[in-house]
Design a protein around this motif. Structure first.
Motif, PDB file in Angstrom:
ATOM      1  N   ALA A 427      -9.101  46.080  -5.938  1.00 44.68           N
ATOM      2  CA  ALA A 427     -10.146  45.053  -5.935  1.00 44.68           C
ATOM      3  C   ALA A 427      -9.867  44.038  -4.865  1.00 44.68           C
ATOM      4  N   PRO A 434     -13.652  45.175  -9.039  1.00 47.14           N
ATOM      5  CA  PRO A 434     -12.921  46.351  -8.552  1.00 47.14           C
ATOM      6  C   PRO A 434     -13.820  47.253  -7.721  1.00 47.14           C
ATOM      7  N   ARG A 468      -9.231  35.901 -18.837  1.00 45.66           N
ATOM      8  CA  ARG A 468      -9.745  37.208 -18.430  1.00 45.66           C
ATOM      9  C   ARG A 468     -11.041  37.016 -17.681  1.00 45.66           C
ATOM     10  N   ASP A 469     -11.187  37.748 -16.560  1.00 45.94           N
ATOM     11  CA  ASP A 469     -12.455  37.763 -15.840  1.00 45.94           C
ATOM     12  C   ASP A 469     -13.092  39.117 -16.098  1.00 45.94           C
ATOM     13  N   ARG A 485      -9.922  41.576 -15.563  1.00 41.81           N
ATOM     14  CA  ARG A 485      -8.653  41.305 -14.916  1.00 41.81           C
ATOM     15  C   ARG A 485      -7.980  40.233 -15.742  1.00 41.81           C
ATOM     16  N   SER A 486      -6.736  40.522 -16.122  1.00 42.80           N
ATOM     17  CA  SER A 486      -6.030  39.594 -16.989  1.00 42.80           C
ATOM     18  C   SER A 486      -5.087  38.786 -16.132  1.00 42.80           C
ATOM     19  N   TYR A 489      -4.845  35.104  -9.784  1.00 46.97           N
ATOM     20  CA  TYR A 489      -3.945  35.176  -8.635  1.00 46.97           C
ATOM     21  C   TYR A 489      -3.311  33.845  -8.314  1.00 46.97           C
ATOM     22  N   PRO A 499      -1.691  39.775 -11.708  1.00 48.56           N
ATOM     23  CA  PRO A 499      -2.782  40.093 -12.623  1.00 48.56           C
ATOM     24  C   PRO A 499      -2.927  41.600 -12.793  1.00 48.56           C
ATOM     25  N   THR A 500      -3.301  42.023 -13.981  1.00 44.80           N
ATOM     26  CA  THR A 500      -3.477  43.447 -14.264  1.00 44.80           C
ATOM     27  C   THR A 500      -4.902  43.692 -14.732  1.00 44.80           C
ATOM     28  N   TRP A 501      -5.343  44.904 -14.524  1.00 40.80           N
ATOM     29  CA  TRP A 501      -6.711  45.272 -14.892  1.00 40.80           C
ATOM     30  C   TRP A 501      -6.727  46.113 -16.149  1.00 40.80           C
TER      31      TRP A 501
END
Lengths: 508, 248
Positions: A427, A434, A468-469, A485-486, A489, A499-501
């Motif tokens: 992303a 993403p 979260r987004d 996305r948790s 940045y 951040p992880t998805w």
């Protein structure tokens, strides 16, 4: 009051599974020594008694059989005997570690009198192979004393003093230090202290002594705490011939439900939770419970519930040699409005309730569910899944609809995974949706994305979780997913992880 | 007067009698309704299979859309535990976005296929239930089970939908069989970006009362029904004013 003392509980339990001709003793560890905890009749005749050291016992009689103690197994056996004594009265209490107390006032007439009840109980205990001692008296204290101190018999109410006078003081269930203290001043029998002035005795030995004495004599009331709560409505039936077939059990359930219907109607109550207890001839008690979604009174409806419950039990419903008693009790009752027949929506609602009850009875109440809206913005907590029998009314969704209108909530997915699954995503940093992601080993190319929708974690708690987004994305073949996305940045600089998805749900 | 009261009471009381021929559920799309003979038959079993396991939400959306169109709002959704673990559970807010009130939904989760079929039959038999969706994973159910469900549905007039995660391999004995998959959203001409819409392809592969067909449907939130979505881009450019040209 009936006091039952299973004198040889430990050894009888072992003897049921372990057949041996030699005298049996049960040993346990106290401090550093192995001592005898329980002995059976044969061992007692040889002169062995609890408290003796094992080494000494072995020295005296090398041929004895020893088993280690198992207090838990004893307790379980005691509880199953207690369950089985429920056929006589619902007020059964365990008198640890090896006794039971039954309140049979008012129940004796069902057996044709106290003597017959005692004879029935004694017969069954003997058939089961228990060594026992049993006494009936007007108070718990007197009955206990009589059973434990060699005066097993039925004593009429009012004879407590006669029972207790000649017994030693430990018959009052006092601690050993108190008994020893009383012995030092020369008070050994209950008869010695009955007529003494009360104040000096209390001052010297505490109030326990006189309280136990008063309770045993009947001057003060000692309550019995039953093992299981007493149901408000109970109907029971004994059979001359044991029944084993399912249709017979259902027919008797209907008959008992009919008897309960009269009692329920008189008080304007309906049953919410019903329990059927089936007593097998060999002593095992089977309990089957069923819940309902609204108060029920009709015997046919109650029978239907048990049809499903028995179907669900299938193999576990093992009648053995047959049931000789059945008891139907309403464990939870609620006020129930009088039946209205045939007007409009009432019939639909009640048919629906019957369907829900049938499904719950067969599959289990937790498998038939309804959704209840919760006051949380975190998607996995935004609704609770509760058993259908417990939910009434609109379950909070009107409030949710209003909230959705006011905040113009973006669309939510049709299916939500129980736990968001991590995905590998490429992303645009820092805020972009993403472009490609891999989920469950399949690659998806994203051609359209809506978002981001930011849902903060529970920022007021330490374990709240990162923001979260959420993005609603569509891939080339038209599959639509809800990804997030948790983490942000910008928090990288402050030491948070990258951040992880995740994938949380799918849209239609 | 007494006769009047009695008549009034009779009309208020619903005397149970034979169910009038259960109606047809029109989808609101003339092309599909014609093929179905007026609408989807309520009081019958219809099979909706997803084109692949990953298309299950689209098939579920199609089934839910049909449920929204039925007059009686109660829905029983019966799933298997494995299905919930794989594709997730129906989400109340998502169901609400489709126009179906989540308080009218009762979900039943079962551990075995036979429990699922039993629960589906019980729910179909109940007259108070409008629609029953039975969701099953891969595998086939016998023709006997399909027949039982069809008979139960015919007796009570409930709309029974069998939702399958994979396209079935055997011949169908249900009233209709659909294979549903997702369809990409095509951008509107005026907008340069795509707007994501709930678009799906529905292939009617077996129809007892007419021919088969394929359509691309879109769920319209405003109207709360399906609309036919063909390519939104017109093939030719719209005419513009050429008034300055003289007609020869």
């Amino acid at each position: 009051m009936l006091s039952l003392w299973l004198r040889r509980l430990s050894t009888d339990r072992i003897a049921r599974s372990h057949n041996s001709a030699a005298p049996l003793v049960v040993t346990g560890r106290r401090g550093n020594a192995e001592i005898l905890v329980a002995v059976d009749d044969a061992a007692e005749r040889l002169g062995l008694s609890p408290g003796l050291a094992l080494a000494q016992a072995r020295a005296m009689h090398p041929g004895i059989d020893t088993m280690p103690e198992d207090a838990e197994a004893d307790a379980t056996l005691l509880e199953s005997v207690a369950d089985w004594c429920l056929r006589y009265t619902p007020l059964v209490a365990c008198d640890a570690p090896d006794g039971l107390l039954l309140d049979i006032s008012g129940c004796a007439h069902l057996y044709g009198g106290e003597r017959e009840l005692v004879a029935d109980l004694s017969g069954r205990l003997e058939n089961a192979g228990f060594g026992y001692s049993l006494a009936v008296a007007g108070t718990i204290g007197a009955a206990w004393a009589a059973a434990h101190y060699d005066k097993p018999a039925s004593h009429a109410c009012g004879e407590e003093r006669a029972i207790l006078e000649s017994l030693p003081l430990s018959a009052l269930r006092l601690p050993t230090t108190t008994v020893a203290g009383l012995a030092r001043v020369g008070l050994k029998r209950i008869g010695d202290i009955i007529d003494l002035p009360r104040a000096p005795l209390t001052a010297r030995f505490g109030s326990d002594v006189l309280r136990q004495l008063d309770r045993a004599l009947g001057h003060e009331h000692e309550p019995l705490t039953p093992r299981l709560p007493v149901a408000p409505y109970v109907a029971e039936q004994r059979f001359a011939e044991p029944i084993a077939r399912e249709e017979d059990v259902l027919a008797i359930t209907r008959r008992l439900a009919r008897r309960l219907q009269f009692a329920l109607e008189r008080r304007g109550d309906g049953a919410r939770r019903i329990e059927l207890a089936l007593f097998r001839t060999d002593g095992v008690v089977r309990r089957i419970a069923a819940g309902t979604s609204r108060p029920l009174r009709d015997p046919d409806d109650i029978r239907e519930l048990f049809v499903e419950r028995l179907a669900a039990l299938a193999d576990a419903f093992d009648p053995g040699f047959g049931f000789d008693m059945a008891r139907l009790s309403v464990v939870v009752a609620e006020p129930c409005p009088p039946e209205q027949i045939g007007i409009g929506g009432g019939e639909d609602a009640s048919e629906l309730c019957r369907l829900v009850d049938r499904l719950s009875a067969r599959l289990g109440a937790r498998r038939v569910r309804r959704l209840v809206a919760q006051d949380s913005h975190i998607p996995e907590l935004a609704e609770a899944v509760l058993p259908a029998q417990a939910v009434n009314g609109d379950a909070g969704w009107d409030g949710f609809r209003q909230y959705r209108e006011e905040t113009k909530l973006p669309p939510r997915p049709l299916r939500l995974l129980a736990r968001p699954e991590p995905i590998e995503a490429v992303a645009e940093v820092p805020d972009g949706p993403p472009l490609r992601f891999r989920w469950r080993r399949a690659l998806h190319e994203v051609i359209a994305a809506e978002g981001p929708e930011r849902i903060e974690g529970a920022w007021w708690s330490e374990h709240g979780g990162p923001a979260r987004d959420y993005f609603r994305v569509e891939d080339k073949s038209g599959l639509r997913f809800w990804l997030f996305r948790s983490g942000l940045y910008r928090d990288l600089a402050q030491g948070a992880g990258a951040p992880t998805w995740f994938l949380h749900g799918t849209f239609a | 007067m007494d006769e009047q009261l009695r008549q009034r009471l009779m009309s208020l009381q619903r005397i149970p009698g034979p169910v009038e021929r259960p109606g047809l559920l029109p989808l609101g799309i003339p092309a599909i309704d014609k093929v179905l003979g007026g609408g989807l038959m309520r009081g019958a079993l219809h099979e909706i299979a997803a084109a692949g396991e990953i298309h299950l939400p689209a098939a579920a959306g199609f089934a839910l859309g049909l449920a929204v169109c039925t007059p009686s709002p109660r829905l029983f959704w019966i799933t298997e535990d494995m299905g919930l673990a794989e594709s997730g559970a129906p989400h109340g807010a998502g169901i609400d976005a489709f126009g179906f009130a989540p308080e009218r939904l009762v979900m039943v989760s079962t551990a075995h296929r036979r429990d699922m079929l039993w629960a589906m039959e019980e729910a179909v038999r109940c007259r108070a239930v409008g629609t029953v969706i039975g969701e099953m994973r891969a595998g086939d159910i016998g023709t006997v089970a399909v027949r039982r469900l069809s008979l139960a549905a015919a007796e009570s007039g409930t709309l029974a939908l069998l939702l399958r995660a994979t396209p079935p391999t055997d011949a169908s004995t249900a009233a209709t069989r659909w294979i549903v998959g997702t369809a990409p959203s095509i951008p509107e001409r005026e907008q340069s970006e795509r707007e994501i819409r709930s678009r799906l392809t529905a292939h009617l592969v077996r129809n007892r009362h007419g021919p088969a067909g394929s359509w691309i449907l879109e769920w319209s939130d405003n109207d709360e029904r399906f609309i036919l979505a063909t390519h939104a881009q017109p093939v030719a450019a719209p005419a513009f004013n050429r008034s300055h040209r003289q007609v020869a």
